[in-house]
Design an enzyme around this catalytic site. Structure first.
Site, PDB file in Angstrom:
ATOM      1  NE  ARG A   1     -35.117 -20.850-114.491  1.00 14.24           N
ATOM      2  CZ  ARG A   1     -35.749 -20.684-113.330  1.00 14.24           C
ATOM      3  NH1 ARG A   1     -36.510 -21.649-112.829  1.00 14.24           N
ATOM      4  NH2 ARG A   1     -35.637 -19.562-112.681  1.00 14.24           N
TER       5      ARG A   1
ATOM      6  CE  LYS B   1     -30.134 -12.657-112.713  1.00 10.32           C
ATOM      7  NZ  LYS B   1     -30.146 -14.058-112.276  1.00 10.32           N
TER       8      LYS B   1
ATOM      9  NE  ARG C   1     -37.826 -17.183-108.171  1.00  8.55           N
ATOM     10  CZ  ARG C   1     -36.855 -16.723-108.980  1.00  8.55           C
ATOM     11  NH1 ARG C   1     -36.093 -15.734-108.586  1.00  8.55           N
ATOM     12  NH2 ARG C   1     -36.645 -17.252-110.149  1.00  8.55           N
TER      13      ARG C   1
ATOM     14  NE  ARG D   1     -30.749 -15.752-118.415  1.00 10.79           N
ATOM     15  CZ  ARG D   1     -31.664 -15.275-117.577  1.00 10.79           C
ATOM     16  NH1 ARG D   1     -32.127 -14.062-117.713  1.00 10.79           N
ATOM     17  NH2 ARG D   1     -32.117 -16.017-116.597  1.00 10.79           N
TER      18      ARG D   1
ATOM     19  NE  ARG E   1     -39.806 -17.212-112.673  1.00  7.81           N
ATOM     20  CZ  ARG E   1     -38.595 -16.702-112.869  1.00  7.81           C
ATOM     21  NH1 ARG E   1     -38.244 -15.584-112.250  1.00  7.81           N
ATOM     22  NH2 ARG E   1     -37.735 -17.290-113.669  1.00  7.81           N
TER      23      ARG E   1
HETATM   24  P1  AMP Z   1     -35.274 -14.844-115.322  1.00  4.96           P
HETATM   25  O1  AMP Z   1     -36.525 -14.211-114.820  1.00  4.96           O
HETATM   26  O2  AMP Z   1     -34.158 -13.865-115.544  1.00  4.96           O
HETATM   27  O3  AMP Z   1     -34.839 -16.010-114.476  1.00  4.96           O
HETATM   28  O4  AMP Z   1     -35.613 -15.433-116.765  1.00  4.96           O
HETATM   29  C1  AMP Z   1     -36.585 -16.427-116.937  1.00  4.96           C
HETATM   30  C2  AMP Z   1     -36.457 -17.034-118.330  1.00  4.96           C
HETATM   31  O5  AMP Z   1     -36.672 -16.021-119.314  1.00  4.96           O
HETATM   32  C3  AMP Z   1     -35.094 -17.623-118.668  1.00  4.96           C
HETATM   33  O6  AMP Z   1     -34.971 -18.954-118.195  1.00  4.96           O
HETATM   34  C4  AMP Z   1     -35.097 -17.535-120.179  1.00  4.96           C
HETATM   35  O7  AMP Z   1     -35.906 -18.551-120.761  1.00  4.96           O
HETATM   36  C5  AMP Z   1     -35.820 -16.212-120.431  1.00  4.96           C
HETATM   37  N1  AMP Z   1     -34.858 -15.085-120.479  1.00  4.96           N
HETATM   38  C6  AMP Z   1     -34.767 -14.047-119.611  1.00  4.96           C
HETATM   39  N2  AMP Z   1     -33.782 -13.214-119.952  1.00  4.96           N
HETATM   40  C7  AMP Z   1     -33.213 -13.734-121.068  1.00  4.96           C
HETATM   41  C8  AMP Z   1     -32.109 -13.360-121.893  1.00  4.96           C
HETATM   42  N3  AMP Z   1     -31.389 -12.261-121.642  1.00  4.96           N
HETATM   43  N4  AMP Z   1     -31.836 -14.139-122.965  1.00  4.96           N
HETATM   44  C9  AMP Z   1     -32.548 -15.225-123.253  1.00  4.96           C
HETATM   45  N5  AMP Z   1     -33.570 -15.675-122.498  1.00  4.96           N
HETATM   46  C10 AMP Z   1     -33.898 -14.935-121.406  1.00  4.96           C
END
Ligand code: AMP
Length: 190
Positions: free
Chosen positions: A146, A14, A128, A89, A134
């Site tokens: 996740r 994404k 990654r 989400r 990260r």
């Molecule tokens: P991402 O970079 O989208 O993979 O997000 C990394 C982490 O941020 C996720 O595993 C969640 O802990 C948190 N996070 C990101 N977006 C959301 C969301 N919309 N709702 C809740 N937690 C989020």
């Protein structure tokens, strides 16, 4: 305005695709994960709170995430439209997004989902993790959590948007260029 939810499990691509598509369509890209990471780096109150969930591979609570997303949208009154990456989400987040768009006199044009098999996701995230720094990519147990969290809370949004005839699945396996091409074919129709 063109407002698109770019959807898919962790590691679907994404973020990579949103960076390309925001230029092509002149849209504002909001990644909730990026905003949380920025806050963690700057040791803000929001960052400290988010970190405790992110480190475990869990979602940050809806109220916190929704307020943060609203604030990010409000920062960009001049926007032609948005690519939402990593949001919504949960169903509560999807409802909040729909209300927010309505308040602004606009709507979500569609959810475009990158579809990738789980075992490919794990491999991509581990790769990654070697480069991104990260913390949540460096540990296979957190990666699997996740993905599990995705199936528990997020995957349901597919039927949420399907009911509104707003779901568009795209094969997320191939080269970056091939996947961009597939996404553009959908974006052009929205
Ligand atoms: P991402 O970079 O989208 O993979 O997000 C990394 C982490 O941020 C996720 O595993 C969640 O802990 C948190 N996070 C990101 N977006 C959301 C969301 N919309 N709702 C809740 N937690 C989020």
């Amino acid at each position: 305005m063109k407002n698109i939810v770019l959807f898919g499990p962790p590691g679907a691509g994404k973020g990579t695709q949103a960076e390309i598509l925001k230029e092509k369509y002149q849209l504002v890209h909001i990644s909730t994960g990026d905003v949380f990471r920025y806050n963690i780096k700057n040791a803000t109150e929001l960052g400290n709170l988010a970190k405790s969930y992110m480190d475990k591979g869990h979602l940050v609570p809806d109220e916190v995430t929704i307020n943060m997303l609203k604030a990010e949208v409000e920062k960009r009154p001049e926007a032609n439209g948005f690519i939402f990456d990593g949001f919504p989400r949960t169903e509560a987040q999807a409802e909040a997004l729909s209300d927010l768009m309505e308040e602004k006199g606009t709507q979500i044009n569609g959810m475009v989902a990158l579809e990738v098999a789980d075992e490919i996701l794990v491999g991509r995230l581990l790769e990654r993790g070697k480069l991104s720094g990260r913390a949540d990519d460096a540990n296979e147990a957190v990666i699997r959590e996740r993905i599990a969290e995705y199936y528990r809370k997020t995957d349901i949004l597919k039927s949420y948007y399907q009911k509104q005839d707003h779901y568009h699945g795209v094969d997320g396996v191939g080269s970056i260029e091939e996947i961009t091409q597939r996404l553009c074919e959908v974006f052009d129709r929205l």
